[in-house]
Scaffold this active site. Structure first.
Site, PDB file in Angstrom:
ATOM      1  N   GLY A   1       0.912  -1.143   0.108  1.00 23.78           N
ATOM      2  CA  GLY A   1      -0.096  -0.128  -0.001  1.00 23.78           C
ATOM      3  C   GLY A   1       1.051   1.711  -0.388  1.00 23.78           C
TER       4      GLY A   1
ATOM      5  N   LYS B   1       2.593 -11.048  -3.721  1.00 17.74           N
ATOM      6  CA  LYS B   1       3.869  -9.378  -3.546  1.00 17.74           C
ATOM      7  C   LYS B   1       5.682  -9.832  -3.172  1.00 17.74           C
ATOM      8  CE  LYS B   1      -0.070  -6.777  -1.584  1.00 17.74           C
ATOM      9  NZ  LYS B   1      -0.731  -7.077   0.276  1.00 17.74           N
TER      10      LYS B   1
HETATM   11  N1  HSE Z   1      -6.152  -7.405   1.420  1.00 21.24           N
HETATM   12  C1  HSE Z   1      -4.986  -7.130   1.502  1.00 21.24           C
HETATM   13  C2  HSE Z   1      -3.980  -7.035   2.734  1.00 21.24           C
HETATM   14  C3  HSE Z   1      -4.786  -5.643   0.452  1.00 21.24           C
HETATM   15  O1  HSE Z   1      -4.722  -7.367   3.524  1.00 21.24           O
HETATM   16  O2  HSE Z   1      -2.589  -6.425   3.043  1.00 21.24           O
HETATM   17  C4  HSE Z   1      -3.797  -5.491  -0.251  1.00 21.24           C
HETATM   18  O3  HSE Z   1      -3.198  -6.164  -1.013  1.00 21.24           O
END
Ligand code: HSE
Length: 434
Positions: A136, A207
């Site tokens: 994020g 990721k």
């Molecule tokens: N579902 C993901 C999280 C959101 O909980 O980090 C970002 O990829």
């Protein structure tokens, strides 16, 4: 010198992140103009449901035809915040074909098709930026791609999924079981109705693949990432972790082998000591611990999801890409020159915490210890406790090993399961961060 002709931006997707991107572009328009050296204008917003009321967005900008928006000839930069593989992949490819640079927040697509997308961007002399795809708001992709470009990254260990960190943190702090903590995460909006992508580690694995590629200048595919979810983590595991001065986190761990000839990438729950910086990452926060040869240990911390935090990362990329456009330059593309092989999980060197239910009779401990020795695994500590319900017949045996190849450790567990005196393997957890 300030350019007055605006750079035109197509926003593909206007959900939680897209609407925040549009809002910040509008409210910070003057600052963005100064920082870029030209105004950026939201020239079109492609959505699936045009009838939805979108506060602060000129309705005349809304379209359901994203392809036509990209093909109309005046767009400089596309921001893709649709997510998923299609239609995002085709739209990004279309953007490059039409000379448009792309900012994307799409981890699934970049993990799966990053190489092809980078190649398409490079072929057209355009940018592909994706800070928002990993963790994020946390500046991570750019620091790793650019600030650490002169260093050598040897290890990356991170909490890159907020939902699972929230659940594990609740289990740790309240003693709740997995389901109870998941229910709370769902009620508070941290977990989706179908939490599979988060709790089974798919989100973190995507990721991890992206970060491994950047860290090691090599191509790491999603399939190269070993993945275990955290649905089996129990309150008993947390109790064991506490006794060892540890907590449990779902970690993405990327490592360069000691000889530098290969890398590994994995996502799984693990015990880490409370003294490790990642142990204090609470609630839905993300954090990534990077170990580089010259820089040493770096920690990146912050909100890993949410509309405004993710939009912050998107806007940072927008500014960078817009500046490149004005300079008629491009930023860093894919750097995969090392082509290092990605080793299987069996080659990873780690430690295990194994909890066994065993018969409480002479020779059992020796038999268990022999099984470890036969697999070349050295034991660090053993703790035995008679089970109250076993009334002298059963005991719980907790073994923590020294570091050994994961294949040897899992081979040991398989052999232990076959012993008559081992009634069951209650839990197995890797121990990291020491
Ligand atoms: N579902 C993901 C999280 C959101 O909980 O980090 C970002 O990829």
């Amino acid at each position: 010198m300030m350019r007055t002709r605006p750079l035109k931006v197509a926003l593909l997707g206007c959900g939680v992140v897209g609407s925040e991107v549009a809002r910040i572009m509008t409210t910070h328009a003057d600052d963005l103009t100064q920082r870029i050296g030209a105004p950026v204008e939201l020239a079109g917003v492609a959505v699936r449901r045009p009838s939805k009321v979108r506060e602060g967005i000129d309705p005349s900008l809304i379209t359901t035809d994203a392809t036509a928006l990209l093909k109309r000839g005046d767009i400089d930069i596309a921001i893709e915040v649709i997510g998923g593989i299609e239609p995002a992949r085709t739209l990004i490819t279309t953007a490059f074909e039409h000379g448009i640079s792309v900012v994307s927040a799409n981890k699934a697509l970049l993990a799966q098709d990053g190489a092809a997308l980078h190649a398409a961007a490079e072929q057209q002399g355009r940018d592909l930026y994706y800070e928002a795809a990993v963790a994020g708001a946390i500046p991570l992709v750019r620091p790793m791609r650019e600030s650490l470009a002169g260093d050598k990254i040897n290890r990356v260990m991170g909490i890159v999924n907020g939902t699972t960190n929230f659940i594990l943190d609740k289990m740790d702090s309240t003693g709740a079981g997995y389901q109870e903590a998941l229910d709370e995460a769902t009620a508070l909006g941290y977990a989706e109705a179908d939490p599979t992508a988060d709790v089974e580690g798919y989100d973190a694995a995507a990721k991890a693949a992206i970060l491994a590629g950047i860290a090691f200048h090599t191509r790491v595919r999603l399939d190269d990432v070993y993945r275990e979810g955290m649905t089996e983590v129990s309150a008993a595991d947390f109790a064991s972790a506490k006794r060892m001065g540890c907590t449990i986190k779902l970690l993405a761990i990327l490592e360069r082998a000691a000889d530098g000839e290969s890398v590994t990438a994995r996502v799984h729950p693990a015990m880490i000591p409370l003294s490790h910086p990642l142990a204090s990452v609470r609630e839905a926060y993300n954090a990534v611990f990077v170990e580089a040869e010259a820089a040493g240990r770096l920690m990146f911390y912050g909100p890993g999801a949410g509309g405004a935090p993710t939009a912050s990362a998107v806007l940072g990329d927008l500014v960078a890409v817009a500046r490149n456009k004005l300079a008629e330059a491009t930023g860093p593309g894919e750097s995969a020159y090392t082509q290092l092989p990605v080793s299987p999980m069996g080659d990873v060197v780690t430690r295990y915490h194994i909890s066994l239910d065993v018969a409480d009779k002479p020779g059992v401990l020796a038999q268990v210890a022999t099984t470890f020795a036969e697999h070349g695994v050295s034991i660090d500590t053993v703790r035995q406790q008679g089970r109250p319900d076993g009334v002298g017949k059963e005991a719980s045996l907790v073994v923590v090993t020294h570091r050994a190849a994961d294949a040897a450790l899992s081979g040991t567990v398989e052999a232990l399961r076959k012993l008559d005196t081992v009634r069951g393997v209650a839990s197995i957890m890797r121990v990291e961060g020491e």
